[in-house]
Design an enzyme around this catalytic site. Structure first.
Site, PDB file in Angstrom:
ATOM      1  N   LYS A   1      40.666  34.486  40.370  1.00  0.00           N
ATOM      2  CA  LYS A   1      41.918  34.381  41.132  1.00  0.00           C
ATOM      3  C   LYS A   1      41.982  33.142  42.028  1.00  0.00           C
ATOM      4  CE  LYS A   1      42.757  39.347  41.157  1.00  0.00           C
ATOM      5  NZ  LYS A   1      43.096  40.538  41.950  1.00  0.00           N
TER       6      LYS A   1
ATOM      7  N   ASP B   1      49.166  41.460  44.534  1.00  0.00           N
ATOM      8  CA  ASP B   1      48.251  42.540  44.918  1.00  0.00           C
ATOM      9  C   ASP B   1      48.672  43.195  46.242  1.00  0.00           C
ATOM     10  OD1 ASP B   1      46.531  42.334  42.729  1.00  0.00           O
ATOM     11  OD2 ASP B   1      45.358  40.753  43.678  1.00  0.00           O
TER      12      ASP B   1
END
Ligand code: ATR
Length: 264
Positions: A66, A100
Site C-alpha cells: 500500500k 480503508d
C-alpha cells in the site's frame, strides 16, 4: 469486453475481494471482471504496469504494497495522503485513494449501528493498519482518540501526525475508560493479543478487531469480559464498496453481500 480490475498483494490467494466485487457487479449491472494478482515482493511496480498495459482499469492494493502504491500515483486523495498509503488505483487519471478508513467508519456507524459522535476510542497498533484508519476516525466526530502500541515511540510518532490524538503504552491504560476499542495490530494473526488491562473491556461498548475470519485472542478476551465484539469483515466489504464507487461512480448495497459472507 468487460472492464478489468483485480486485487494485487502478496499473499493474495485467500482474498475475498474478487467474490465481493463480483456480487457488487451483479447487483448494480456493471460489466466488470475482477481477478487477483500475486506480485513478487520485489516486483510490485512491474506487476501493476503489466496489468495496466494489458488494458486493466484499476487495482485494489493490499499487504504489503500500500505504501509503494501511493508513490506510483500522479494524484492521491487527501485521505490517502493522511494514511500515506493507497488501496485503490484508478489508471485513467493515475489516481490513488484509500478507502480503508471510511470502510471502518461505515461498518461501525451503519452496519453495527453505533453512533460515533463524542465517543472515546482506543486504537491499538501503530503500523500500516492503524495509520490507515486514524485520520478517518478523527474526522468522524469522535470525542477522543488514544493510540496505544507495544513500541510506544511508534504510537507517539503516529499520534504526532494527527491533531487530537494521544499516545500510550499498554500498561498506562489501567484505569482508563473507552467506548470503542479497535485492534489494528497484527497480533491476532499469530494468535496473540495486545496485553490490555482486562478492566477496559468491561467498560467498552464495542471491541472491534480489523482482522477478519478468525476468533482472535483479543475478541475472545473482550467477549469473556462481557463486551460486544466484531471482526473486520464488514470493514472489508465497506472499503470494497467505496473502491467500486471510485471506479464506477455507482455505490453498491453492502448489507446483502456482508450477510452472504457471514452465511446468514
Ligand atoms: P500492519 O501494516 O498490519 O499494521 P505493521 O506495520 O508490521 O503491520 O504493524 C504491526 C502492528 O501490530 C504494530 O503496531 C505492532 O506493534 P509494534 O509496533 O510494537 O511491533 C503490532 N503487533 C504485532 N504483533 C503484536 C503482538 N504480539 N502484541 C502486540 N502488538 C503486536
Amino acid at each position: 469486453m468487460s472492464d478489468r480490475y483485480a486485487v494485487i498483494g502478496n499473499p493474495v490467494a485467500h482474498s475475498k475481494s474478487p467474490s465481493i466485487h463480483a456480487e457488487f457487479a451483479r447487483a448494480t449491472g456493471q460489466d466488470i471482471d475482477y481477478g487477483r494478482i500475486e506480485a513478487p515482493l520485489d516486483a510490485f511496480a512491474a506487476s501493476v504496469e503489466r496489468f495496466r498495459g494489458s488494458g486493466g482499469k484499476g487495482l485494489n492494493v493490499t499487504l504489503p504494497f500500500k505504501q509503494e502504491a501511493s508513490r506510483m500515483c500522479v494524484r492521491v486523495s487527501s485521505r490517502a495522503r493522511l494514511a500515506q498509503a493507497v488501496n485503490t488505483l484508478r489508471f485513467e487519471d493515475s489516481y490513488g485513494d484509500n478507502t480503508d478508513g471510511i470502510g471502518l467508519i461505515r461498518d461501525l456507524s451503519q452496519n453495527l449501528n453505533l453512533p460515533l459522535n463524542g465517543r472515546s476510542v482506543l486504537l491499538l497498533g501503530a503500523g500500516g493498519a492503524a495509520q490507515g484508519v486514524a485520520g478517518a476516525l478523527l474526522e468522524s466526530g469522535i470525542g477522543r482518540l488514544v493510540i496505544a502500541n507495544r513500541t510506544v515511540p511508534r504510537a507517539q510518532a503516529l499520534a504526532r501526525r494527527f491533531a487530537g490524538a494521544a499516545a500510550r503504552g499498554y500498561r498506562a491504560l489501567e484505569g482508563e475508560r473507552f467506548d470503542i476499542i479497535i485492534n489494528a495490530t497484527s497480533a491476532g494473526l499469530a494468535d496473540e493479543a495486545p496485553p490490555l488491562p482486562e478492566s477496559l473491556f468491561g467498560k467498552a461498548v464495542l471491541a472491534y478487531d480489523m482482522v477478519y475470519g478468525r476468533d482472535t485472542p483479543f475478541l475472545a478476551a473482550a467477549r469473556r469480559a462481557g463486551a460486544r465484539t466484531c471482526d473486520g469483515l464488514g470493514m472489508l466489504v465497506e472499503q470494497a464498496a467505496e473502491s467500486f464507487f471510485v471506479w464506477r461512480g455507482v455505490r453498491p448495497a453492502t448489507r446483502p453481500v456482508l450477510a452472504k459472507l457471514r452465511g446468514s
